[in-house]
Design a protein around this motif. Sequence first.
Motif, PDB file in Angstrom:
ATOM      1  N   GLN A 203     -30.949   9.769  13.895  1.00 31.04           N
ATOM      2  CA  GLN A 203     -30.497   9.786  12.500  1.00 31.04           C
ATOM      3  C   GLN A 203     -29.100   9.187  12.372  1.00 31.04           C
ATOM      4  N   GLN A 204     -28.242   9.438  13.357  1.00 28.67           N
ATOM      5  CA  GLN A 204     -26.887   8.909  13.292  1.00 28.67           C
ATOM      6  C   GLN A 204     -26.880   7.389  13.457  1.00 28.67           C
ATOM      7  N   TYR A 205     -27.734   6.876  14.337  1.00 28.82           N
ATOM      8  CA  TYR A 205     -27.887   5.414  14.416  1.00 28.82           C
ATOM      9  C   TYR A 205     -28.319   4.849  13.056  1.00 28.82           C
ATOM     10  N   ASN A 206     -29.299   5.516  12.430  1.00 28.59           N
ATOM     11  CA  ASN A 206     -29.800   5.036  11.134  1.00 28.59           C
ATOM     12  C   ASN A 206     -28.703   5.025  10.075  1.00 28.59           C
ATOM     13  N   ILE A 207     -27.892   6.088  10.049  1.00 33.46           N
ATOM     14  CA  ILE A 207     -26.829   6.192   9.050  1.00 33.46           C
ATOM     15  C   ILE A 207     -25.849   5.026   9.193  1.00 33.46           C
ATOM     16  N   VAL A 208     -25.440   4.728  10.424  1.00 30.88           N
ATOM     17  CA  VAL A 208     -24.438   3.686  10.657  1.00 30.88           C
ATOM     18  C   VAL A 208     -24.998   2.302  10.320  1.00 30.88           C
ATOM     19  N   VAL A 209     -26.213   2.012  10.768  1.00 28.95           N
ATOM     20  CA  VAL A 209     -26.799   0.696  10.495  1.00 28.95           C
ATOM     21  C   VAL A 209     -27.050   0.524   8.997  1.00 28.95           C
ATOM     22  N   ASN A 210     -27.503   1.579   8.326  1.00 30.04           N
ATOM     23  CA  ASN A 210     -27.698   1.499   6.878  1.00 30.04           C
ATOM     24  C   ASN A 210     -26.379   1.239   6.156  1.00 30.04           C
ATOM     25  N   ALA A 211     -25.307   1.897   6.607  1.00 28.47           N
ATOM     26  CA  ALA A 211     -23.993   1.676   5.993  1.00 28.47           C
ATOM     27  C   ALA A 211     -23.560   0.224   6.159  1.00 28.47           C
ATOM     28  N   LEU A 212     -23.809  -0.353   7.340  1.00 34.00           N
ATOM     29  CA  LEU A 212     -23.447  -1.748   7.593  1.00 34.00           C
ATOM     30  C   LEU A 212     -24.225  -2.697   6.681  1.00 34.00           C
ATOM     31  N   LEU A 213     -25.545  -2.487   6.561  1.00 27.43           N
ATOM     32  CA  LEU A 213     -26.377  -3.405   5.782  1.00 27.43           C
ATOM     33  C   LEU A 213     -26.191  -3.229   4.280  1.00 27.43           C
ATOM     34  N   GLN A 214     -25.832  -2.019   3.847  1.00 27.61           N
ATOM     35  CA  GLN A 214     -25.545  -1.822   2.428  1.00 27.61           C
ATOM     36  C   GLN A 214     -24.230  -2.486   2.046  1.00 27.61           C
ATOM     37  N   ALA A 215     -23.239  -2.450   2.956  1.00 24.67           N
ATOM     38  CA  ALA A 215     -21.954  -3.095   2.679  1.00 24.67           C
ATOM     39  C   ALA A 215     -22.056  -4.612   2.774  1.00 24.67           C
ATOM     40  N   TYR A 216     -22.903  -5.103   3.690  1.00 27.39           N
ATOM     41  CA  TYR A 216     -23.036  -6.549   3.907  1.00 27.39           C
ATOM     42  C   TYR A 216     -24.524  -6.906   3.947  1.00 27.39           C
ATOM     43  N   PRO A 217     -25.182  -6.985   2.790  1.00 26.13           N
ATOM     44  CA  PRO A 217     -26.645  -7.203   2.747  1.00 26.13           C
ATOM     45  C   PRO A 217     -27.094  -8.481   3.446  1.00 26.13           C
ATOM     46  N   PHE A 218     -26.227  -9.513   3.515  1.00 27.47           N
ATOM     47  CA  PHE A 218     -26.634 -10.776   4.131  1.00 27.47           C
ATOM     48  C   PHE A 218     -26.881 -10.634   5.636  1.00 27.47           C
ATOM     49  N   LEU A 219     -26.456  -9.507   6.231  1.00 22.57           N
ATOM     50  CA  LEU A 219     -26.726  -9.257   7.649  1.00 22.57           C
ATOM     51  C   LEU A 219     -28.153  -8.765   7.889  1.00 22.57           C
ATOM     52  N   ASP A 220     -28.882  -8.531   6.806  1.00 19.28           N
ATOM     53  CA  ASP A 220     -30.228  -7.964   6.934  1.00 19.28           C
ATOM     54  C   ASP A 220     -31.232  -8.944   7.518  1.00 19.28           C
ATOM     55  N   GLU A 221     -30.911 -10.239   7.493  1.00 20.41           N
ATOM     56  CA  GLU A 221     -31.734 -11.246   8.158  1.00 20.41           C
ATOM     57  C   GLU A 221     -33.206 -11.187   7.743  1.00 20.41           C
ATOM     58  N   ASP A 222     -33.440 -11.492   6.486  1.00 17.90           N
ATOM     59  CA  ASP A 222     -34.818 -11.570   5.974  1.00 17.90           C
ATOM     60  C   ASP A 222     -35.567 -10.251   6.094  1.00 17.90           C
ATOM     61  N   GLY A 223     -34.856  -9.143   5.950  1.00 16.85           N
ATOM     62  CA  GLY A 223     -35.512  -7.839   5.958  1.00 16.85           C
ATOM     63  C   GLY A 223     -35.765  -7.254   7.321  1.00 16.85           C
ATOM     64  N   ASN A 224     -35.392  -7.968   8.391  1.00 19.60           N
ATOM     65  CA  ASN A 224     -35.652  -7.473   9.744  1.00 19.60           C
ATOM     66  C   ASN A 224     -34.363  -7.084  10.466  1.00 19.60           C
ATOM     67  N   GLY A 225     -33.233  -7.115   9.750  1.00 21.00           N
ATOM     68  CA  GLY A 225     -31.946  -6.863  10.391  1.00 21.00           C
ATOM     69  C   GLY A 225     -31.755  -5.440  10.871  1.00 21.00           C
ATOM     70  N   PHE A 226     -32.354  -4.474  10.173  1.00 17.02           N
ATOM     71  CA  PHE A 226     -32.139  -3.073  10.534  1.00 17.02           C
ATOM     72  C   PHE A 226     -32.528  -2.817  11.987  1.00 17.02           C
ATOM     73  N   LEU A 227     -33.724  -3.268  12.384  1.00 20.17           N
ATOM     74  CA  LEU A 227     -34.194  -3.033  13.751  1.00 20.17           C
ATOM     75  C   LEU A 227     -33.322  -3.749  14.777  1.00 20.17           C
ATOM     76  N   LEU A 228     -32.894  -4.967  14.455  1.00 25.88           N
ATOM     77  CA  LEU A 228     -32.097  -5.749  15.391  1.00 25.88           C
ATOM     78  C   LEU A 228     -30.721  -5.127  15.613  1.00 25.88           C
ATOM     79  N   TRP A 229     -30.058  -4.707  14.519  1.00 25.73           N
ATOM     80  CA  TRP A 229     -28.733  -4.106  14.644  1.00 25.73           C
ATOM     81  C   TRP A 229     -28.809  -2.743  15.323  1.00 25.73           C
ATOM     82  N   LYS A 230     -29.852  -1.964  15.009  1.00 28.64           N
ATOM     83  CA  LYS A 230     -29.980  -0.645  15.640  1.00 28.64           C
ATOM     84  C   LYS A 230     -30.224  -0.799  17.142  1.00 28.64           C
ATOM     85  N   ARG A 231     -31.081  -1.747  17.514  1.00 26.48           N
ATOM     86  CA  ARG A 231     -31.355  -1.963  18.930  1.00 26.48           C
ATOM     87  C   ARG A 231     -30.088  -2.415  19.658  1.00 26.48           C
ATOM     88  N   ALA A 232     -29.311  -3.316  19.033  1.00 29.98           N
ATOM     89  CA  ALA A 232     -28.079  -3.800  19.652  1.00 29.98           C
ATOM     90  C   ALA A 232     -27.072  -2.665  19.826  1.00 29.98           C
TER      91      ALA A 232
END
Length: 469
Positions: free
Chosen positions: A157-186
Amino acid sequence: MESWSVEQVCNWLKQRNLGELVPKFREEEISGAALLALNDRMVQQLVKKIGHQAVLMDLIKKYQQQKSGLESLTYCCETASQKLPEVICGKNLKSFFARHKMLQWTSSYALPDFPYDVKCILAEKKCPDHSMRIRIIEFLQADMTKYLEGSLYPNSQQYNIVVNALLQAYPFLDEDGNGFLLWKRALKDRFKYVRRPIEDDEQVLRNKCKFGHRRGQSRKSSFAENTLYDVQGQVEEEPALKGSAMDLHIKWLNQEYMKTQRNWEEVDNRMNVTIEIRRKMISDKAPLKDILRLFPFLRCPYQLFREFQLLTHMDIYKKTVEILEIYSENILSLYVVRNNPINIMLQENLKQNTEEDVLKYMKMTAACLLLPEVFGDDSSLFAAVNEEVKAVTPVLEVKNPFNMNSCEFALYIEREELAQLDDCTMALAALVAAFHVFDIPCPKRIHRTLNFLESLVFEVRNPAPLPKT
């Protein structure tokens, strides 16, 4: 609510006249913790009706507002605990405080103040290059460790919170809707990298021992063998299996793969259990031969699609059928493909058939094979039609595409056949899935074609369009 099971969440939906959402919530395995971690983008993908979206988000926000009232309750409990004997308060009180502490962490998290050069890139809304991504991940990891008071084991859940905060602040990092998984894995990989050399932290050593990593253990020469015993789990996530248990699952999968009649239900279960070790091998760039030797069922299109769905929660075969049905006529009508050999071959075969299903199948096959031509990409990196496969990245081998009796489709990776496929739809779905499942970078000369397909598969709000000319 955080501890609710999927069924409890479904019952809660029914009580609030949201019973239509129950099948989707069961399919996506939305537990109480997952429900509270949903953001606006996730809700839009999960729930199609705007009215249901609004009601669901309102219920989640109300619960979170009620949760903030725990602060005053905590103060009362802390005061009472000073007066009560330790025997009476004991573990229950400690568990309560630990749980409340995590809730405070998730509700108060704010992104760190990035360095100046990172701020400049983000302010210009530019997609960061590899080195800049590493810097962003490093700062997020350091910031999470600060919030966790030095712990190197965030929960899911904490990983999800941080990645969601990043993508909400900078939506262009979402990479065509697949950014969440990539940033969380990284981010998870960064924590593993930081933990690996540590030899004097009690929590790290305890978890290394618990999940099969022994102090002073040297890395074995065989990547596949080493991966069986070098797994680290996450606190409050499903613990990874130890080497001996994992070995038994892999042995069973290999034996079952050799059978003609397979127990597919048990195959699904064991592929679920071993997904963490498989993803670790892939993220650490293990040789494809080692991965397929341990997990041969990835050669089966069904399991390839299932692995893709476990990673992305998307049914890629269903999406591919929709894409070809919607776009086939538009693709074939484009001027750029008029004199292409594939289109000429199609027109000749259309004259020889009158059955509606056959004509539809031929048009979908042609549209699939013409996609790189439409986007000006290198078709040899997409499909080899009646030719030898030369590309090392995922590519299709197609023989006699318009002959219903002798047509053949196969997926190749590193010039070796991975799977036989039934038709163009399955072939196209397998091609896109292979890039994601095996974490293979997309070649630039085929990027526009795959970007178009992925934008439709992942339901991006503004998908990549077909060229107008």
